[in-house]
Scaffold this active site. Structure first.
Site, PDB file in Angstrom:
ATOM      1  N   ASP A  24      59.822  30.584 -12.231  1.00 54.58           N
ATOM      2  CA  ASP A  24      58.547  31.220 -12.293  1.00 54.58           C
ATOM      3  C   ASP A  24      58.676  32.759 -12.910  1.00 54.58           C
ATOM      4  O   ASP A  24      57.741  33.694 -12.187  1.00 54.58           O
ATOM      5  CB  ASP A  24      57.732  31.074 -10.893  1.00 54.58           C
ATOM      6  CG  ASP A  24      57.526  29.607 -10.407  1.00 54.58           C
ATOM      7  OD1 ASP A  24      57.714  28.839 -11.375  1.00 54.58           O
ATOM      8  OD2 ASP A  24      56.897  29.411  -9.377  1.00 54.58           O
ATOM      9  N   LYS A 128      54.914  23.039 -12.716  1.00 56.29           N
ATOM     10  CA  LYS A 128      54.874  22.578 -11.510  1.00 56.29           C
ATOM     11  C   LYS A 128      53.664  22.941 -10.932  1.00 56.29           C
ATOM     12  O   LYS A 128      53.272  24.115 -11.110  1.00 56.29           O
ATOM     13  CB  LYS A 128      56.111  22.962 -10.676  1.00 56.29           C
ATOM     14  CG  LYS A 128      56.128  24.326 -10.588  1.00 56.29           C
ATOM     15  CD  LYS A 128      57.427  24.602 -10.053  1.00 56.29           C
ATOM     16  CE  LYS A 128      57.912  26.202  -9.705  1.00 56.29           C
ATOM     17  NZ  LYS A 128      56.921  26.616  -8.716  1.00 56.29           N
ATOM     18  N   LYS A 131      54.932  24.717  -4.934  1.00 56.43           N
ATOM     19  CA  LYS A 131      55.975  26.043  -4.959  1.00 56.43           C
ATOM     20  C   LYS A 131      57.247  25.433  -5.240  1.00 56.43           C
ATOM     21  O   LYS A 131      58.014  25.993  -5.882  1.00 56.43           O
ATOM     22  CB  LYS A 131      55.992  26.696  -3.537  1.00 56.43           C
ATOM     23  CG  LYS A 131      54.382  26.980  -2.937  1.00 56.43           C
ATOM     24  CD  LYS A 131      53.639  28.155  -4.204  1.00 56.43           C
ATOM     25  CE  LYS A 131      52.613  28.473  -3.618  1.00 56.43           C
ATOM     26  NZ  LYS A 131      51.912  29.480  -4.504  1.00 56.43           N
ATOM     27  N   VAL A 156      61.362  34.112  -9.115  1.00 57.17           N
ATOM     28  CA  VAL A 156      60.345  34.675  -8.133  1.00 57.17           C
ATOM     29  C   VAL A 156      59.492  33.794  -7.334  1.00 57.17           C
ATOM     30  O   VAL A 156      59.064  32.814  -8.185  1.00 57.17           O
ATOM     31  CB  VAL A 156      59.629  35.954  -8.682  1.00 57.17           C
ATOM     32  CG1 VAL A 156      60.615  37.083  -9.057  1.00 57.17           C
ATOM     33  CG2 VAL A 156      58.881  35.482  -9.844  1.00 57.17           C
ATOM     34  N   THR A 157      58.872  34.152  -6.242  1.00 52.87           N
ATOM     35  CA  THR A 157      59.301  35.185  -5.268  1.00 52.87           C
ATOM     36  C   THR A 157      60.481  34.385  -4.407  1.00 52.87           C
ATOM     37  O   THR A 157      60.344  33.237  -4.314  1.00 52.87           O
ATOM     38  CB  THR A 157      58.110  35.391  -4.493  1.00 52.87           C
ATOM     39  OG1 THR A 157      57.578  34.238  -3.611  1.00 52.87           O
ATOM     40  CG2 THR A 157      57.183  36.296  -5.139  1.00 52.87           C
ATOM     41  N   CYS A 161      58.773  30.228  -3.958  1.00 50.48           N
ATOM     42  CA  CYS A 161      59.367  29.496  -5.003  1.00 50.48           C
ATOM     43  C   CYS A 161      60.768  29.107  -5.022  1.00 50.48           C
ATOM     44  O   CYS A 161      61.176  27.919  -5.261  1.00 50.48           O
ATOM     45  CB  CYS A 161      58.225  29.583  -6.207  1.00 50.48           C
ATOM     46  SG  CYS A 161      56.751  29.084  -6.235  1.00 50.48           S
TER      47      CYS A 161
HETATM   48  C1  C5J Z   1      56.045  31.741  -6.327  1.00 51.81           C
HETATM   49  C2  C5J Z   1      54.214  32.442  -5.164  1.00 51.81           C
HETATM   50  N1  C5J Z   1      56.321  31.350  -7.610  1.00 51.81           N
HETATM   51  N2  C5J Z   1      54.558  33.387  -4.508  1.00 51.81           N
HETATM   52  N3  C5J Z   1      54.555  31.427  -5.975  1.00 51.81           N
HETATM   53  O1  C5J Z   1      56.674  32.329  -5.601  1.00 51.81           O
HETATM   54  O2  C5J Z   1      53.060  31.760  -4.746  1.00 51.81           O
END
Ligand code: C5J
Length: 219
Positions: A24, A128, A131, A156-157, A161
């Site tokens: 991500d 996707k 998460k 991240v984060t 995820c």
């Molecule tokens: C991810 C989120 N990618 N923090 N999404 O961690 O909402």
């Protein structure tokens, strides 16, 4: 076999059965004007993980290691976004218009991966809705078909995820090494504790290393 210096102990891996998974690294999370900032976060904390990840990516590509990218997001009609996710906290950000297009919607500028880490030909991109990277995707099938056993994880984060994906992967039998400077959180305390949690109790669901140690091990 190669060995990566890691905690709670060094891990042996074969680069032919190892994949670099970059989670991500999308503009919506890493740059101002996207989902992360709309939620009130300082995106510069996430941007710090891009350059170390770029160096690991460059090395992995140069050695022919499998590279996989993921993106969190939804269909334009949001039919794959559960109502509980859409309206969490009484606020609706997903699907609304932002500075980089509709927030977390596939095909929009903000949904795509930052240019420094942009996928090149043949690198699978897993879209996707959740998460975790295994939920409602073909990631597990792709890894099985390629005989992948070890995952080197960036992205991240960390506490959302990355954690969800590493837990999912661990339950499916993969050995996961998370690179501490290639993952990031909007919350410094979550960054520290999130890494501690992975390697606690003898590596309860993974290992923790960093970009320099990873590059040295791949080389
Ligand atoms: C991810 C989120 N990618 N923090 N999404 O961690 O909402």
């Amino acid at each position: 076999m190669a060995t990566i210096k890691a905690e709670p102990f060094d891990l042996k891996f074969d680069s032919k059965t190892t994949a670099l998974v970059i989670i991500d690294m999308q503009r919506d999370f890493v740059l101002p004007g996207g989902f992360g900032e709309m939620l009130g976060n300082d995106t510069s904390l996430l941007l710090a993980a891009v350059e170390p990840t770029r160096r690991v990516l460059e090395k992995a590509r140069s050695k022919g290691m499998m590279v996989i990218h993921t993106r969190e997001g939804h269909r334009p009609d949001l039919s794959d976004c559960p109502p509980s996710k859409l309206t969490r906290g009484g606020k609706t950000f997903i699907g609304t218009e932002g500075a980089m297009g509709r927030i977390l919607v596939r095909g929009q500028q903000g949904h795509d991966i930052v240019h420094q880490l942009y996928p090149i030909d043949g690198e699978p991109v897993i879209d996707k809705p959740g998460k975790g990277s295994f939920h409602a995707t073909d990631l597990h099938q792709i890894l099985l078909d390629r005989g992948i056993k070890t995952l080197i994880v960036c992205g991240v984060t960390l506490e959302v995820c990355v954690h969800t994906t590493v837990r999912e992967a661990n339950d499916r039998g993969y050995e996961c090494v998370v690179l501490s400077d290639c993952v990031a959180s909007y919350f410094p305390e979550f960054q520290r504790v999130g890494l501690e949690m992975i390697k606690a109790q003898g590596g309860i669901f993974g290992w923790v290393s960093d970009s320099d140690k990873c590059i040295a091990a791949i080389a």
